[in-house]
Write a protein that holds these residues in place. Structure first.
Motif, PDB file in Angstrom:
ATOM      1  N   MET A 135       9.942  13.288 -16.575  1.00  0.00           N
ATOM      2  CA  MET A 135       9.809  11.925 -16.813  1.00  0.00           C
ATOM      3  C   MET A 135       8.821  11.152 -17.201  1.00  0.00           C
ATOM      4  SD  MET A 135      13.124   9.350 -17.723  1.00  0.00           S
ATOM      5  CE  MET A 135      12.958   9.003 -15.887  1.00  0.00           C
ATOM      6  N   ALA A 136       8.238  10.263 -18.550  1.00  0.00           N
ATOM      7  CA  ALA A 136       7.551   9.419 -17.819  1.00  0.00           C
ATOM      8  C   ALA A 136       7.862   7.972 -17.616  1.00  0.00           C
ATOM      9  CB  ALA A 136       7.126   8.815 -19.118  1.00  0.00           C
ATOM     10  N   VAL A 137       7.615   7.902 -16.030  1.00  0.00           N
ATOM     11  CA  VAL A 137       7.633   6.207 -16.049  1.00  0.00           C
ATOM     12  C   VAL A 137       7.242   4.665 -16.488  1.00  0.00           C
ATOM     13  CG1 VAL A 137       7.885   5.101 -13.366  1.00  0.00           C
ATOM     14  CG2 VAL A 137       8.128   7.931 -13.144  1.00  0.00           C
ATOM     15  N   PHE A 138       7.802   4.831 -17.302  1.00  0.00           N
ATOM     16  CA  PHE A 138       7.617   2.521 -17.045  1.00  0.00           C
ATOM     17  C   PHE A 138       7.921   1.904 -16.373  1.00  0.00           C
ATOM     18  CE2 PHE A 138       9.144   5.898 -20.788  1.00  0.00           C
ATOM     19  CZ  PHE A 138       7.630   4.887 -21.542  1.00  0.00           C
ATOM     20  N   ASP A 139       6.690   1.178 -15.399  1.00  0.00           N
ATOM     21  CA  ASP A 139       6.556   0.770 -14.488  1.00  0.00           C
ATOM     22  C   ASP A 139       7.016  -1.071 -15.040  1.00  0.00           C
ATOM     23  OD1 ASP A 139       6.405   1.940 -12.372  1.00  0.00           O
ATOM     24  OD2 ASP A 139       4.140   1.604 -12.563  1.00  0.00           O
ATOM     25  N   VAL A 140       8.010  -1.962 -14.005  1.00  0.00           N
ATOM     26  CA  VAL A 140       8.394  -2.840 -15.173  1.00  0.00           C
ATOM     27  C   VAL A 140       7.609  -4.209 -14.020  1.00  0.00           C
ATOM     28  CG1 VAL A 140      10.560  -3.274 -16.020  1.00  0.00           C
ATOM     29  CG2 VAL A 140      10.459  -1.599 -14.796  1.00  0.00           C
ATOM     30  N   ASN A 141       8.256  -5.205 -15.117  1.00  0.00           N
ATOM     31  CA  ASN A 141       7.175  -6.927 -13.872  1.00  0.00           C
ATOM     32  C   ASN A 141       8.484  -7.449 -13.396  1.00  0.00           C
ATOM     33  OD1 ASN A 141       5.015  -5.828 -15.864  1.00  0.00           O
ATOM     34  ND2 ASN A 141       6.380  -6.719 -17.333  1.00  0.00           N
ATOM     35  N   HIS A 142       7.391  -8.226 -11.881  1.00  0.00           N
ATOM     36  CA  HIS A 142       7.733  -8.734 -11.124  1.00  0.00           C
ATOM     37  C   HIS A 142       7.546 -10.080 -11.512  1.00  0.00           C
ATOM     38  CE1 HIS A 142       9.225 -10.407  -7.256  1.00  0.00           C
ATOM     39  NE2 HIS A 142       7.533 -11.029  -6.914  1.00  0.00           N
ATOM     40  N   VAL A 143       8.834 -11.307 -11.114  1.00  0.00           N
ATOM     41  CA  VAL A 143       8.667 -12.632 -11.634  1.00  0.00           C
ATOM     42  C   VAL A 143       8.423 -13.214 -10.285  1.00  0.00           C
ATOM     43  CG1 VAL A 143      10.114 -13.753 -12.569  1.00  0.00           C
ATOM     44  CG2 VAL A 143      10.828 -11.747 -12.783  1.00  0.00           C
ATOM     45  N   GLY A 144       7.289 -13.867 -10.686  1.00  0.00           N
ATOM     46  CA  GLY A 144       6.764 -15.066  -9.408  1.00  0.00           C
ATOM     47  C   GLY A 144       7.464 -16.124  -9.771  1.00  0.00           C
ATOM     48  N   SER A 145       7.389 -17.385  -9.467  1.00  0.00           N
ATOM     49  CA  SER A 145       8.815 -18.633  -9.679  1.00  0.00           C
ATOM     50  C   SER A 145       9.484 -18.728 -10.836  1.00  0.00           C
ATOM     51  CB  SER A 145       7.719 -20.042  -9.157  1.00  0.00           C
ATOM     52  OG  SER A 145       7.127 -19.470  -8.775  1.00  0.00           O
ATOM     53  N   LEU A 146      10.578 -17.852 -10.639  1.00  0.00           N
ATOM     54  CA  LEU A 146      11.426 -18.002 -12.421  1.00  0.00           C
ATOM     55  C   LEU A 146      12.396 -19.778 -11.640  1.00  0.00           C
ATOM     56  CD1 LEU A 146      12.113 -14.402 -12.935  1.00  0.00           C
ATOM     57  CD2 LEU A 146      10.454 -16.123 -14.038  1.00  0.00           C
ATOM     58  N   ALA A 147      12.958 -20.537 -12.827  1.00  0.00           N
ATOM     59  CA  ALA A 147      14.576 -20.711 -12.685  1.00  0.00           C
ATOM     60  C   ALA A 147      15.666 -20.139 -12.397  1.00  0.00           C
ATOM     61  CB  ALA A 147      14.345 -20.816 -13.982  1.00  0.00           C
ATOM     62  N   PRO A 148      16.119 -20.462 -11.903  1.00  0.00           N
ATOM     63  CA  PRO A 148      17.403 -19.417 -11.119  1.00  0.00           C
ATOM     64  C   PRO A 148      17.990 -18.458 -11.956  1.00  0.00           C
ATOM     65  CG  PRO A 148      17.404 -21.165  -9.965  1.00  0.00           C
ATOM     66  CD  PRO A 148      16.681 -22.082 -11.158  1.00  0.00           C
TER      67      PRO A 148
ATOM     68  N   MET B  15      17.723   5.232 -17.548  1.00  0.00           N
ATOM     69  CA  MET B  15      17.245   6.453 -18.005  1.00  0.00           C
ATOM     70  C   MET B  15      16.493   7.301 -17.633  1.00  0.00           C
ATOM     71  SD  MET B  15      13.345   3.903 -18.263  1.00  0.00           S
ATOM     72  CE  MET B  15      12.690   5.652 -18.865  1.00  0.00           C
ATOM     73  N   GLU B  16      17.174   8.040 -16.476  1.00  0.00           N
ATOM     74  CA  GLU B  16      17.517   9.285 -15.883  1.00  0.00           C
ATOM     75  C   GLU B  16      18.989  10.049 -17.178  1.00  0.00           C
ATOM     76  OE1 GLU B  16      17.296   9.919 -12.269  1.00  0.00           O
ATOM     77  OE2 GLU B  16      15.205   9.329 -12.301  1.00  0.00           O
ATOM     78  N   ARG B  17      19.776   8.754 -17.047  1.00  0.00           N
ATOM     79  CA  ARG B  17      21.125   9.328 -17.504  1.00  0.00           C
ATOM     80  C   ARG B  17      21.096   9.133 -18.784  1.00  0.00           C
ATOM     81  NH1 ARG B  17      24.736   5.753 -13.551  1.00  0.00           N
ATOM     82  NH2 ARG B  17      26.399   6.326 -15.355  1.00  0.00           N
ATOM     83  N   PHE B  18      20.515   8.060 -19.679  1.00  0.00           N
ATOM     84  CA  PHE B  18      20.182   7.619 -21.253  1.00  0.00           C
ATOM     85  C   PHE B  18      18.684   7.922 -21.197  1.00  0.00           C
ATOM     86  CE2 PHE B  18      23.558   4.783 -19.810  1.00  0.00           C
ATOM     87  CZ  PHE B  18      24.443   5.447 -19.734  1.00  0.00           C
ATOM     88  N   PRO B  19      18.441   9.099 -21.992  1.00  0.00           N
ATOM     89  CA  PRO B  19      17.012   9.736 -22.441  1.00  0.00           C
ATOM     90  C   PRO B  19      16.843   8.427 -23.545  1.00  0.00           C
ATOM     91  CG  PRO B  19      18.302  11.861 -22.236  1.00  0.00           C
ATOM     92  CD  PRO B  19      19.313  10.476 -22.170  1.00  0.00           C
ATOM     93  N   LYS B  20      18.323   8.233 -23.952  1.00  0.00           N
ATOM     94  CA  LYS B  20      17.736   7.284 -25.617  1.00  0.00           C
ATOM     95  C   LYS B  20      16.932   5.894 -25.493  1.00  0.00           C
ATOM     96  CE  LYS B  20      23.005   7.146 -26.120  1.00  0.00           C
ATOM     97  NZ  LYS B  20      23.639   6.786 -27.136  1.00  0.00           N
ATOM     98  N   VAL B  21      16.894   5.816 -24.199  1.00  0.00           N
ATOM     99  CA  VAL B  21      16.693   4.820 -24.137  1.00  0.00           C
ATOM    100  C   VAL B  21      15.159   4.852 -23.523  1.00  0.00           C
ATOM    101  CG1 VAL B  21      16.721   2.484 -21.942  1.00  0.00           C
ATOM    102  CG2 VAL B  21      18.763   3.601 -22.120  1.00  0.00           C
ATOM    103  N   GLU B  22      14.508   5.490 -23.431  1.00  0.00           N
ATOM    104  CA  GLU B  22      13.069   5.998 -22.670  1.00  0.00           C
ATOM    105  C   GLU B  22      12.945   6.388 -24.079  1.00  0.00           C
ATOM    106  OE1 GLU B  22      10.766   9.800 -20.727  1.00  0.00           O
ATOM    107  OE2 GLU B  22      13.082  10.640 -20.946  1.00  0.00           O
ATOM    108  N   GLN B  23      13.343   6.926 -25.485  1.00  0.00           N
ATOM    109  CA  GLN B  23      12.921   6.581 -27.140  1.00  0.00           C
ATOM    110  C   GLN B  23      12.422   5.764 -26.723  1.00  0.00           C
ATOM    111  OE1 GLN B  23      11.869   9.994 -27.995  1.00  0.00           O
ATOM    112  NE2 GLN B  23      10.921   8.229 -29.763  1.00  0.00           N
ATOM    113  N   ARG B  24      13.269   4.437 -26.825  1.00  0.00           N
ATOM    114  CA  ARG B  24      13.557   3.336 -27.060  1.00  0.00           C
ATOM    115  C   ARG B  24      12.332   2.980 -26.938  1.00  0.00           C
ATOM    116  NH1 ARG B  24      15.143   0.393 -31.139  1.00  0.00           N
ATOM    117  NH2 ARG B  24      15.774  -2.127 -30.761  1.00  0.00           N
TER     118      ARG B  24
END
Length: 250
Positions: A1-14, A136-145
């Motif tokens: 399954m392709a891996v989709f990396d996701v973004n880290h927040v620097g300074s966010l509001a709480p 995503m491994e459990r719900f492949p339709k999320v990967e398709q989305r």
């Protein structure tokens, strides 16, 4: 399954916590059909909601910066964001504007490839990358989305290449206004007047125009009675057919 990396927040509001036992906010989400949660049933969505943190940021606040570790991805639930890259000479290229329902944070490596900043006050759902990958491994339709979202991003990039490379200032502004109208229609909102919350400088950095050229072109379209500039950053598309002709069938 392709891996989709996701973004880290620097300074966010709480992050805004949910009270124990409270109903999932996803069940009442007005833009659920536009999000990555759209294909999930109620049981699956409850599992998705368990990993979500609600985040609010004020206008002008960075969500994340290019080069930061990509630990989270986000769904915009309210407000407008700009995404951009800084060129080596310090100039800024706005690569897009994101609205309620839009997803951001997909990355090809461990770091963000661009920066994201709030144009208006924004609310977002924040997903930890690793936990989302497990779901995503459990719900492949999320990967398709997510694949569909990536495909839409590619189409948007191709549209912007056309705007930057082959159109005059008048054609670019007409195309931009029609783009906003189309995005509003997709969200069940009025196509005219259309909300234009971004500054003239933002628009110029998106379309490859100077701020002065953007302002002058808006004035020309107004004087030609093709648009009306309204309060609260709204623009009425008074000459819709003429704008479409100018945009070249955008």
């Amino acid at each position: 399954m392709a891996v989709f990396d996701v973004n880290h927040v620097g300074s966010l509001a709480p992050a805004v916590p949910r009270e124990g036992g409270a109903a999932s906010p996803c069940s009442a989400c007005s833009i659920r059909n536009l999000t990555i949660c759209a294909p999930l049933n109620d049981v699956e969505q409850a599992q998705m909601a368990a990993i979500v943190t609600n985040v609010e940021i004020e206008a002008g606040t960075p969500l994340f910066d290019e080069g930061e570790p990509a630990d989270h991805v986000f769904n915009v639930t309210d407000g407008t964001l700009r995404i951009y890259k800084l060129l080596p000479d310090g100039r800024r290229q706005v690569t897009g504007f994101l609205f309620a329902g839009d997803f951001l944070g997909l990355a090809n490596d461990e770091n963000y490839a661009y920066s994201a900043e709030a144009v208006t006050p924004c609310k977002l759902c924040r997903f930890p990358r690793q936990k989302l990958e497990h779901l995503m491994e459990r719900f492949p339709k999320v990967e398709q989305r997510l694949l569909n979202i990536a495909s839409n991003e590619l189409a948007a990039a191709q549209e912007q290449m056309l705007l930057l490379g082959r159109k005059t200032a008048r054609e670019k502004i007409a195309s931009f206004l029609l783009l906003l109208a189309r995005r509003a229609r997709q969200r069940g909102r009025s196509e005219s007047p259309v909300s234009v919350p971004m500054s003239r400088t933002d628009i110029g950095d998106f379309l490859g125009l100077t701020t002065e050229t953007v302002s002058r072109t808006f004035t020309q379209l107004k004087q030609s009675s093709l648009i009306r500039l309204l309060p609260n950053n709204e623009v009425e598309l008074a000459g819709r057919e003429e704008l479409e002709d100018i945009a070249g069938g955008f």
